[in-house]
Design a protein around this motif. Structure first.
Motif, PDB file in Angstrom:
ATOM      1  N   SER A  91      -6.953   4.792   7.066  1.00 27.69           N
ATOM      2  CA  SER A  91      -5.766   5.082   6.270  1.00 27.69           C
ATOM      3  C   SER A  91      -4.791   5.900   7.104  1.00 27.69           C
ATOM      4  CB  SER A  91      -6.151   5.852   5.004  1.00 27.69           C
ATOM      5  OG  SER A  91      -5.009   6.061   4.201  1.00 27.69           O
TER       6      SER A  91
ATOM      7  N   GLY B  37      -2.900   0.294   4.578  1.00 28.61           N
ATOM      8  CA  GLY B  37      -2.221  -0.867   5.160  1.00 28.61           C
ATOM      9  C   GLY B  37      -1.914  -0.683   6.635  1.00 28.61           C
TER      10      GLY B  37
ATOM     11  N   THR C 200       0.852  -1.190   0.000  1.00 23.98           N
ATOM     12  CA  THR C 200       0.000   0.000   0.000  1.00 23.98           C
ATOM     13  C   THR C 200       0.888   1.240   0.000  1.00 23.98           C
ATOM     14  OG1 THR C 200      -0.101  -0.063   2.426  1.00 23.98           O
ATOM     15  CG2 THR C 200      -1.903  -1.126   1.220  1.00 23.98           C
TER      16      THR C 200
END
Length: 516
Positions: free
Chosen positions: A491, A467, A448
């Motif tokens: 996030s 991630g 990510t």
């Protein structure tokens, strides 16, 4: 009781002299008052209330009006006196429980003739029986809890049925019969210090009300052995996108809600301390001494005095740039990157009067800055890692550049290496031992996007967007290796580390602990 009798006789002599002060002339033959009698409480009475009132009977054979004096002593002798009483009644006020009192009355008529009673006694009722404290309860961590932080704080509840003040003896250790570690503590919390991972601890609280003690049960809990664990969290009212941790406080860039300060002295329960509403949207932060420097998107640099975390105050500002990003503070200078492709160097030696000392115009957005010695390392978006010589702050000059193949967002420099969060391109590790010729030595390909990075010891901690948190072993910079992480987040766009804890923001604050 001889001492008390002497005391009473002395008091009555004082009464006699005092009461006779008004007698100035000679009067016809007068008969003194009758001896005071029929006391209440009766002579020798037991179990009298502590608010008992004294009364007696007395008359005068000539029908004269009488005044009285009362002397009273307890054993040990606490003397109480009543003077110029016009009625055969005296309220001595609240007495002591379980005490023998002696008392006597002197009566005086209008001609200053007196008569004195014998000394009577009574005993007050014994005090109420003491109820011991309730057993300590509601332990935190709960009895038998597992995967606890190595810096956990103990707490418990306890009360006393009589409302007595309580103190506590605390027993704590790895033995099933833990040793005493603290005595006569009034608080219902205890900090045992940093514990060992993967260990079972036992603890017990003994409550004391000054008369009786009550032992609590022996409780236990176990610390986690390895991994990343959630310790605490805080839901902000804005959108948290930056964090600094320093001592007992965390400073949050909370978007339109400005700068938010949290007390993190108990990491499992961070609490609100104070707020400063910046003019625009607080995006990134740096701290130096009593000041927090805020990159405030549309209003440039805001300087906030946080010497009182409960009441942060405006200190100064400088309206430079727009969409300012990850700034850096060092030695009275703030290095403020700007998405309009500039790095601003601001002198903040006088917080109320910051001024622009110098700036450098780059070819791409400047997203983050990190200063080591005479060099500024700048995440220069798609251009890569830009290195500037800032030994002359009024005239920063180009030193070196390396293309990282991604959109650089954040960076951290440690030793000979710069660790760059290169968004889609993952983590880039760059050898900067020669600033004029930086070179990429390795890449960690994150699944990510990587927004930010901090380094401590042999580990790089990545804000890996959706991630969550990624932890990379960088003991060999040529071969970075994923060793842990925490993905139960939104996030993650920024992070900080202080002592045992990792602070990450994903619009709110999460506090994590990593045990290798």
């Amino acid at each position: 009781m001889l001492r008390a009798e002497k005391l009473l006789l002395a008091c009555l002599l004082v009464f006699s002299l005092f009461l006779s002060c008004g007698d100035n002339g000679t009067e016809p033959a007068n008969r003194p008052p009758n001896t005071p009698s029929n006391p209440s409480p009766a002579n020798g009475a037991l179990n009298q209330p502590i608010d008992v009132d004294l009364s007696w009977e007395c008359s005068d054979p000539d029908g004269d009006a009488l005044i009285y004096g009362v002397a009273m002593a307890g054993y040990p002798p606490d003397t109480i006196m009543g003077l110029n009483l016009t009625q055969p009644f005296f309220d001595p006020g609240p007495l002591n429980y379980g005490t023998v009192y002696g008392w006597a009355v002197i009566a005086m008529d209008e001609h200053a003739d007196t008569s004195t009673s014998q000394m009577w006694t009574f005993t007050t009722v014994s005090g109420p029986a003491n109820n011991p404290p309730a057993a300590p309860s509601n332990p935190s961590p709960a009895h038998g809890a597992t995967d606890q932080s190595t810096t956990v704080q103990l707490s418990w509840s306890c009360s006393d049925p009589d409302g007595d003040d309580l103190t506590y003896d605390i027993y704590f250790g790895t033995s099933a019969t833990p040793p005493l570690v603290q005595s006569n503590q009034t608080a219902t919390t205890y900090n045992p210090g940093t514990l060992q991972p993967g260990t079972t601890y036992y603890w017990q609280i003994i409550a004391d009300d000054g008369t009786d003690q009550t032992e609590g049960s022996i409780w236990s809990f176990s610390t986690y052995s390895s991994g990343v664990f959630l310790v605490g969290s805080y839901t902000t009212t804005g959108y948290a996108n930056a964090v600094i941790a320093d001592g007992n406080y965390a400073y949050i860039g909370d978007g339109l809600e400005g700068l938010v300060i949290l007390n993190i002295s108990n990491p499992s329960n961070p609490t609100f301390s104070g707020r400063y509403n910046t003019p625009s949207s607080a995006s990134h932060l740096a701290k130096g001494g009593n000041y927090v420097y805020v990159a405030d998107y549309q209003s440039g640099l805001q300087i906030v005095n946080v010497s009182n975390p409960v009441n942060p105050l405006f200190a100064g500002s400088l309206d430079v740039g727009r969409w300012n990003d990850q700034l850096y503070y060092l030695d009275n200078y703030v290095y403020l990157p700007d998405r309009d492709s500039s790095l601003y160097i601001i002198d903040v030696s006088v917080a109320s009067s910051p001024y622009l000392a110098g700036n450098y115009s780059a070819s791409e957005e400047c997203r983050a800055a990190f200063i080591i010695g005479n060099y500024a390392y700048v995440a220069n978006s798609f251009e890569g890692l830009l290195i500037l010589n800032v030994s002359n702050s009024s005239n920063p000059t180009f030193a070196g550049l390396v293309d990282l193949g991604g959109q650089t967002r954040g960076l951290y420099v440690s030793g000979d290496y710069a660790y760059v969060a290169a968004f889609q391109a993952g983590l880039k590790i760059v050898n900067v031992s020669n600033p004029s010729s930086p070179s990429v030595v390795s890449t960690y390909d994150s699944p990510t996007d990587v927004y930010d990075v901090i380094v401590e010891g042999n580990y790089a901690y990545l804000a890996a967007g959706p991630g969550g948190l990624s932890i990379i072993d960088i003991s060999n910079p040529v071969a970075p290796t994923l060793v842990g992480g925490y993905s139960n987040t939104g996030s993650v766009v920024a992070l900080a580390k202080d002592e045992n804890y990792i602070y990450i923001v994903d619009s709110n604050l999460l506090i994590l602990e990593y045990i290798p």
